[in-house]
Design a protein around this motif. Structure first.
Motif, PDB file in Angstrom:
ATOM      1  N   LYS A   3       0.623  11.993  -9.454  1.00 37.60           N
ATOM      2  CA  LYS A   3      -0.403  13.489  -9.253  1.00 37.60           C
ATOM      3  C   LYS A   3       0.686  14.990  -9.606  1.00 37.60           C
ATOM      4  CE  LYS A   3      -3.731  12.171  -6.224  1.00 37.60           C
ATOM      5  NZ  LYS A   3      -4.190  12.043  -4.041  1.00 37.60           N
ATOM      6  N   ILE A  47       1.345   7.139  -6.397  1.00 35.66           N
ATOM      7  CA  ILE A  47      -0.245   8.244  -6.907  1.00 35.66           C
ATOM      8  C   ILE A  47       0.800   9.317  -6.652  1.00 35.66           C
ATOM      9  CG2 ILE A  47      -2.278   8.386  -5.769  1.00 35.66           C
ATOM     10  CD1 ILE A  47      -3.123   6.058  -5.057  1.00 35.66           C
ATOM     11  N   GLU A  48       1.018   9.491  -5.898  1.00 37.06           N
ATOM     12  CA  GLU A  48       1.735  11.237  -5.094  1.00 37.06           C
ATOM     13  C   GLU A  48       3.095  11.218  -6.067  1.00 37.06           C
ATOM     14  OE1 GLU A  48       0.773  12.958  -3.117  1.00 37.06           O
ATOM     15  OE2 GLU A  48      -0.351  11.367  -2.465  1.00 37.06           O
ATOM     16  N   LYS A  78       0.881  -1.224   0.068  1.00 35.68           N
ATOM     17  CA  LYS A  78       0.039  -0.206   0.333  1.00 35.68           C
ATOM     18  C   LYS A  78       0.821   1.398   0.119  1.00 35.68           C
ATOM     19  CE  LYS A  78      -3.942   1.754   2.176  1.00 35.68           C
ATOM     20  NZ  LYS A  78      -5.180   1.500   3.756  1.00 35.68           N
ATOM     21  N   ASP A  79       2.368   1.339   1.109  1.00 39.77           N
ATOM     22  CA  ASP A  79       3.074   1.947   0.769  1.00 39.77           C
ATOM     23  C   ASP A  79       3.697   2.336  -0.990  1.00 39.77           C
ATOM     24  OD1 ASP A  79       2.165   2.959   3.616  1.00 39.77           O
ATOM     25  OD2 ASP A  79       3.835   1.378   4.049  1.00 39.77           O
ATOM     26  N   THR A  80       3.967   1.942  -1.002  1.00 39.75           N
ATOM     27  CA  THR A  80       4.488   2.317  -2.420  1.00 39.75           C
ATOM     28  C   THR A  80       3.213   2.462  -3.367  1.00 39.75           C
ATOM     29  OG1 THR A  80       6.305  -0.060  -1.945  1.00 39.75           O
ATOM     30  CG2 THR A  80       5.981   0.854  -4.361  1.00 39.75           C
ATOM     31  N   LEU A  81       2.324   2.354  -3.286  1.00 38.85           N
ATOM     32  CA  LEU A  81       1.571   2.621  -4.229  1.00 38.85           C
ATOM     33  C   LEU A  81       0.938   3.971  -3.815  1.00 38.85           C
ATOM     34  CD1 LEU A  81      -0.976  -0.918  -4.941  1.00 38.85           C
ATOM     35  CD2 LEU A  81       0.798   0.223  -6.303  1.00 38.85           C
ATOM     36  N   GLN A  82       1.441   4.339  -2.916  1.00 41.76           N
ATOM     37  CA  GLN A  82       0.517   5.644  -2.177  1.00 41.76           C
ATOM     38  C   GLN A  82       2.052   6.390  -3.004  1.00 41.76           C
ATOM     39  OE1 GLN A  82      -2.417   6.346  -1.000  1.00 41.76           O
ATOM     40  NE2 GLN A  82      -2.237   8.587  -1.961  1.00 41.76           N
ATOM     41  N   ARG A  83       2.905   6.005  -2.604  1.00 40.71           N
ATOM     42  CA  ARG A  83       4.053   7.343  -3.340  1.00 40.71           C
ATOM     43  C   ARG A  83       3.941   7.289  -5.108  1.00 40.71           C
ATOM     44  NH1 ARG A  83       7.119   4.277   0.414  1.00 40.71           N
ATOM     45  NH2 ARG A  83       7.723   2.550  -1.306  1.00 40.71           N
TER      46      ARG A  83
END
Length: 136
Positions: free
Chosen positions: A68, A64-65, A57-62
């Motif tokens: 963006k 995504i950022e 999840k952390d990797t995916l969130q990074r």
């Protein structure tokens, strides 16, 4: 194999696999098949795409950022180009012309390649004859 050599093609061991038709994998443990000087892996030795670990999840969130930020930067660049008087239609026309140019250039390269084969020379050797720049 003679066809491959004649066309200067080589096997990629990472994309070539051997299927054992007769016998068991145990019988082949010490055998490493070689085809055209390339050692081929057995099917059991090639990891399946499903063997890849899913991203956490952390990797995916990074990721995504990062996407963006890239989206925001592109939006700002589009706004700046619009403010300078460039239009989307002009960009689309330019891209279309670049595609046409690349298709024509590819056709020319193909013809030079065929002529080089007929003459038994490299395409680089033909460039001066047609007043072409090697770096172009």
């Amino acid at each position: 194999m003679d066809c491959m050599r004649a066309n200067k093609l080589k096997l990629n061991p990472d994309k070539t696999e051997m299927l054992l038709v007769n016998g068991s994998p145990d019988q082949m443990m010490d055998v490493r098949p070689v085809l055209d000087e390339v050692t081929l892996p057995l099917k059991e030795q090639v990891p399946s795409p499903t063997a890849c670990q899913p991203a956490n999840k952390d990797t995916l969130q990074r990721e995504i950022e990062v996407l963006k930020r890239k989206d925001l930067a592109l939006d700002q660049e589009i706004a700046q180009l619009s403010a300078e008087g460039y239009s989307l239609e002009e960009l689309e026309d330019h891209i279309s012309l670049l595609h046409e140019y690349n298709e024509i250039k590819d056709s020319g390269q193909m013809l030079l390649g065929r002529l080089a084969v007929i003459r038994g020379v490299t395409t680089r050797e033909l460039y001066p004859e047609f007043d072409l720049d090697v770096n172009d």
